[in-house]
Design a protein around this motif. Sequence first.
Motif, PDB file in Angstrom:
ATOM      1  N   ARG A 233       0.848  -1.195   0.000  1.00 13.87           N
ATOM      2  CA  ARG A 233       0.000   0.000   0.000  1.00 13.87           C
ATOM      3  C   ARG A 233       0.886   1.249   0.000  1.00 13.87           C
TER       4      ARG A 233
ATOM      5  N   VAL B 128       1.934   4.719   0.810  1.00  8.79           N
ATOM      6  CA  VAL B 128       1.551   5.655   1.871  1.00  8.79           C
ATOM      7  C   VAL B 128       2.177   7.041   1.702  1.00  8.79           C
TER       8      VAL B 128
ATOM      9  N   PRO C 215      -1.488  16.498   9.312  1.00  3.41           N
ATOM     10  CA  PRO C 215      -2.430  15.733  10.124  1.00  3.41           C
ATOM     11  C   PRO C 215      -1.965  14.301  10.350  1.00  3.41           C
TER      12      PRO C 215
ATOM     13  N   LYS D 129       4.303  11.332   8.029  1.00  5.19           N
ATOM     14  CA  LYS D 129       5.467  12.050   8.553  1.00  5.19           C
ATOM     15  C   LYS D 129       6.466  11.091   9.204  1.00  5.19           C
TER      16      LYS D 129
END
Lengths: 316, 286
Positions: free
Chosen positions: B45, B47, B66, B71
């Motif tokens: 997946r 990201v 958010p 991060k």
Amino acid sequence: MSTPRVVTTDHLFEDRLYRAGVKSVGIGTFVLLVAIGAFLLLKSWPAFARHGVISFLTTTGFTTLGHHPSFGVAALLYWSVVIAVVAVVVGVPVAVGTALFISEFAPRRLRAVLVTLIDMLAVVPSVIFGLWGFYMLQPNLVGFARFLSVHLSFIPVFSVHSSVYSSSAFIAGVLVGIMIVPIVCSVAREIFSLAPLGEREGALALGATKATVIRSVVMPFARRGLAGSVMLGLGRALGETVAVAIIVSPSFIISPHILQQGGASIAAFIALRFGTGGQLGSAALLGAGLVLFVFTLVVNLGASVIVNRSVGGRRA
Amino acid sequence: MRRESGAAPAALEEPAPVPAPAPLRTVTTASGLVADGVSAWFSGRLVIESVSLEMEASKVTALIGPSGCGKSTFLRILNRMHEVTPGAELAGRVLLDGEDIYGPEMRPTETRRRIAMVFQKPNPFPAMTVEDNVLSGLKFSGKRPRGKEKDDLVEEMLTRAGLFSEVKARLKTLGGELSGGQQQRLCIARALAVRPSVLLMDEPCSALDPSSTRRIEETMREIAEEVTVVVVTHNMQQAQRVSDYCALFLAGENAPGRIVEKGSTKDIFENPKDERTSDYVHGRFG
Ligand SMILES: Nc1ncnc2c1ncn2[C@@H]1O[C@H](COP(=O)(O)OP(=O)(O)OP(=O)(O)O)[C@@H](O)[C@H]1O
Ligand SMILES: [Mg+2]
């Protein structure tokens, strides 16, 4: 001034029902244990009464026939412990090493295969292990036992007084050692996998190699739990019956010579002698059983205390 | 020396001159870090997608955005911690002083020593003493300072992490016995002790009280002289207080995280180009 009162959520009907259920199962197990102990004590009392408990525990002969029957479990207990210790010395390093490989190094797919294989090892009946040990392991170990006795005889346990190396406590111990690998391995694996990810990553982020992570994070975390798993293996080994009975030829001499023919164990001895020796003989065997029962109970209790403290409790 | 924020990666190859503060022995020089087209996957997946960011030497760069926008994932890619997670993959390059840390001749252990990391959750080694925790990184690389050298090093690192006065009488107590905030500062001391040229911090203050937080922010400012700092934070005031540059990450509903805007902290907060940036920094979403 206010008086303190107990605040609880336990009054809910469902909670109480659940608790009662769990509690009764727990108490049931305990009652069963006590009942077994009481039964053994009752049935073996004639044998204890004959020469006294102290004599039963400290002498070595065990004859139920003839005019002067005498019972002592000292040698049997001694050899039980010797076999169990050999088993732990042989089995634990293999089990812990395997567990380390599985939890730290093996790729995911191989990990699943290995876990299944080892679990399957756990369900092999011990009589099969015994037969395998007799026909396969023993012939291969005799040479190694001779090698040890020739080159390391200055260490008392490796010295021998006879040249028959088969049917020894050593061979029985190695066999039982193989048999305890699955249980010790699965407990060790469980403990290793619980080593905190945060600390592992902390070490890696400081430039640690995998080996260093194991040494400085995984092992310190697992130490206590591993001690518990060793005790668990010891408990298993003490109680192992059929496989030991097939290998050893019972002797009542307490000696350090584990490589030569001889050795015995309480469990194996009971299996071999059961049904011979009349009423008093049966009582004596049950007495020996009681000694084993109490001894293993203490070992296992110690093990579970250690394991629980290391896994369940918060560490400093 | 000041540099433009848009300087080319090549400019980072010359080490930034470091003014040496008198009491502290300084052997490190801050290094520039450049992420070039970095994408990351977990079990297939995607990201984060093609993130490029320059983290200038001797500066504090804040990553904001958010929850769940990648991060931490990005930060972990910067010192090869990403690959520790099973099923994690990545694409792109990360240049440390112009050299790709994912290059074939780079050892991950060495890279992690040069690019140290402080995690969101304090993770000192609980069974080691405070002192051994500080020295642990050196021990892992086979160095064991002794005697006065050791004492000085421990004191210096704990001082820089703002912890020394609190623990100087308890250097032999276990790391696990400190409070959460003290443990976090111990982790900072531990990371600084390997004398990294870059320090990555993932929400280092999220578990801390205001005074520990202030102490750590001061530390970030102080060490930025000789260590490039990259810090993830959810606290906009903190980003404004400590950082020179800011990058805003955003991820769509089913889209991977990307950088929406990057630039000097002043611009991001006072003069954002993107509407989403001004919404985010003013707390209108996320
Ligand atoms: N170990 C993992 N396995 C699978 N998916 C992961 C893993 N770690 C993170 N992710 C996914 O990657 C995405 C980015 O996660 P990441 O932790 O980088 O977000 P973040 O921006 O740091 O969020 P936060 O601010 O909450 O810490 C998320 O969708 C998350 O579900
Ligand atoms: Mg995060």
